[in-house]
Design a protein around this motif. Sequence first.
Motif, short mmCIF file in Angstrom:
data_model
loop_
_atom_site.label_atom_id
_atom_site.label_comp_id
_atom_site.label_asym_id
_atom_site.label_seq_id
_atom_site.Cartn_x
_atom_site.Cartn_y
_atom_site.Cartn_z
N UNK B 204 11.00 -4.51 9.65
CA UNK B 204 9.74 -5.09 9.19
C UNK B 204 9.49 -4.70 7.74
N UNK B 205 9.11 -5.67 6.94
CA UNK B 205 8.73 -5.40 5.55
C UNK B 205 7.22 -5.12 5.55
N UNK B 206 6.85 -3.94 5.12
CA UNK B 206 5.45 -3.55 5.23
C UNK B 206 4.62 -4.12 4.09
N UNK B 207 4.49 -5.43 4.06
CA UNK B 207 3.69 -6.07 3.02
C UNK B 207 2.21 -5.79 3.22
N UNK B 208 1.84 -5.51 4.47
CA UNK B 208 0.45 -5.18 4.75
C UNK B 208 0.07 -3.89 4.00
N UNK B 209 1.02 -2.92 4.04
CA UNK B 209 0.79 -1.67 3.33
C UNK B 209 0.64 -1.90 1.83
N UNK B 210 1.49 -2.79 1.31
CA UNK B 210 1.44 -3.10 -0.12
C UNK B 210 0.09 -3.74 -0.48
N UNK B 211 -0.31 -4.72 0.34
CA UNK B 211 -1.57 -5.43 0.06
C UNK B 211 -2.75 -4.47 0.16
N UNK B 212 -2.65 -3.53 1.08
CA UNK B 212 -3.73 -2.57 1.26
C UNK B 212 -3.85 -1.66 0.04
N UNK B 213 -2.70 -1.25 -0.46
CA UNK B 213 -2.67 -0.41 -1.65
C UNK B 213 -3.34 -1.13 -2.82
N UNK B 214 -3.06 -2.43 -2.93
CA UNK B 214 -3.59 -3.20 -4.04
C UNK B 214 -5.04 -3.60 -3.80
N UNK B 215 -5.36 -3.91 -2.58
CA UNK B 215 -6.72 -4.35 -2.24
C UNK B 215 -6.76 -5.85 -2.07
N UNK B 216 -7.33 -6.29 -0.97
CA UNK B 216 -7.30 -7.72 -0.65
C UNK B 216 -8.02 -8.56 -1.69
N UNK B 217 -9.04 -7.98 -2.34
CA UNK B 217 -9.77 -8.71 -3.38
C UNK B 217 -8.85 -9.27 -4.44
#
Lengths: 85, 610
Positions: B204-217
């Motif tokens: 699994x590519x943890x893109x959710x983790x990446x997006x969380x780090x950046x912030x959904x905004x």
Amino acid sequence: MTKEEIMNRLTEIYREVFDDASISLSEEMTADDIEDWDSLTHLRLIMQIEQQFQIKFTTGQIKNMDNVGALMEQIQILTDKKQGE
Amino acid sequence: MTGNTHGNTSDRIWQMSEKIRKNLSDIPLDDYASILNIADRMVKNKKIVSDSKKIAVLGTHSIQMIVKVLDAMLMEAGLPMRFYEGEYNGLAMDILDSHSAFYSFRPDIVILLPSYTDIKEYPNMMADEERVREMARSASAFFQKLYSAIHAQLPNAHIFCSNLIEPYARPLGNLEGNVFYSQSCFVSLVNLEWIIYKPDYVTILDMRGLAERIGLDSWYDSTLWFLSKQGFSLKYIGAYCNLMKQQILALSGRIKKCLVIDLDNTIWGGAVGDTGYNGIVLEPNDPEGEAFLAFQRYICQLKERGVILAVCSKNDEQNAKEPFEKNPYMLLKSEDISCFVANWDDKVSNISRIAEELNIGTDSMVFFDDNPTERALVRRFLPEVEVVEVPEDPALYVNALDSAQAFDWIQITKEDIGRTDTYVADKKREDLKLDFSSYDEYLAQLQMCGRFCEVDAETVSRFTQLLNKTNQFNLTTNRYSEAQIQAMADSDEYGLYATALKDAFSDYGIIACVILLFDNEICRITDWCMSCRVLKKDIENFTMKKIIEICSQRGCGQIAGKYLPTKKNQMVKNLYAELGFEACGNGQFILTKEQFWEAKTKSFIKEETR
């Protein structure tokens, strides 16, 4: 920002995006005049213009950019607005 | 605008073309415009090598930009691949049709980039828990089906699949986090199901983790979405593709295994050669000390997951090793370091030496050093070593190392983490498992250890600092200079004592100060303060016990306490009364020799002597 300044910076961006130092822009120029100007390069153009001028176009502005002149006009409006803030 | 900082137009164009000739790896991951331009040029000039591996990217949203940048990144990493670009919205179409162009391409690697919009059915309002779980299982089962369809046709292919990123919109507001049937809960649940039922051939590519780090905004760009169906803001195309690249490199065995750290101003503050093992900044009560400790804690976590640690420091070896053996706050211990090199040779040779000794390649090493000159040298002479850019502020060291994502492995095996180590760690964790039904039981299980010592050269600064900055648990709120404290410590009339505390979880260092004035046979407590970090742990009882011990030894007839009220120290208004002192009015309290045994001195703190 003067029209000339915008044109100069825009030329620079076009040359970089199309990787072609010989490009010179005119206001009447459209996507048909540059061979590689497809929807993807258009997106890269927009991204780079936004990054360089530190502005953000609206969906409608991007949709209605029929030629370089229209693009310059939108940049003018957005940078003027930013300066006013 | 930066108009003035530019030269004339031709100069600027020259700068631009310089930039475009640069390598991708020289461009920060967030300079998206340059990344897109360079990738475009590289892919245009790509020479297809017939024996290169094949990779297929299938996505729900627009993937052309992703493919282009990934293509260029892999080329630059020396692993050029041939690409198949899936149909738009073609996840299921390509996979479920066994005659699709995707299968005839016969990829070695398949990358699936689904989105939360691929979940066709979300729970209804008020759906009960069982129903929600059932729906999550069936959403996950659909992906299992896709995996096995690919695996049946391409048994040797490895599949990478991005996990789901929560939608930007949260129509339920705060309730998204309160009800099981919310969209965001459901997306998390599906992500969990994916982990649980993941076959070996899927990562699994943890893109959710990446997006969380950046912030959904900032992660989502709705304008780009409506214009060209980009699933996320192209500003993050660099980070997004870099994550995929790292995983693909890891699949072919190219991972970083070893962290090489400097010592002075990297894992502690100051130079140990100048200050000695006790003078380095590592005190848990000093904000910088705490930052270095946090960085050490992070390094310990890396070690626990199997990263090999090495030290490379410009120091005399004995000086460099001393903190590891003698400084009580050091979290990193000698046995954590697999290779310890401290000498005055250049770091480039030392890193090569470490690689040789550990029998690993320099290309599997990550270097962390606060000194920019050392970093530049290593970058220049060992370009295969990953050199982390270190910020000036030690508080940001963890962020810097963590966001470099250097140790992006594809799996962790038992061998990686080492059996004996795990055993020790598990045992410790078991010991730490708190199970209590009363506050006393809780205190008992904390395994607190207290130390009550006279102030000396090592502790005088901390003692002064604590006295001067404590407002709440402070009986008299006197302020002193370090010189005054030193003078009192040197005089026979005074006794200056500090309490230090440790428990099963952490070492708090010095957390309480007492100044006693021996006035004939009366012992006056002129000052008593305690850090608010450790309230409600019976430290006052422990401290009282020690004060009484000292008074008994010195043959004092009574102990006199004083409370001077301020706006902030109301919490200790009744301290002396509660400890068993008799109030004599005017904030004065007395405990006579005969009452010593009645004083409240019971605590769960075990005494530790040095």
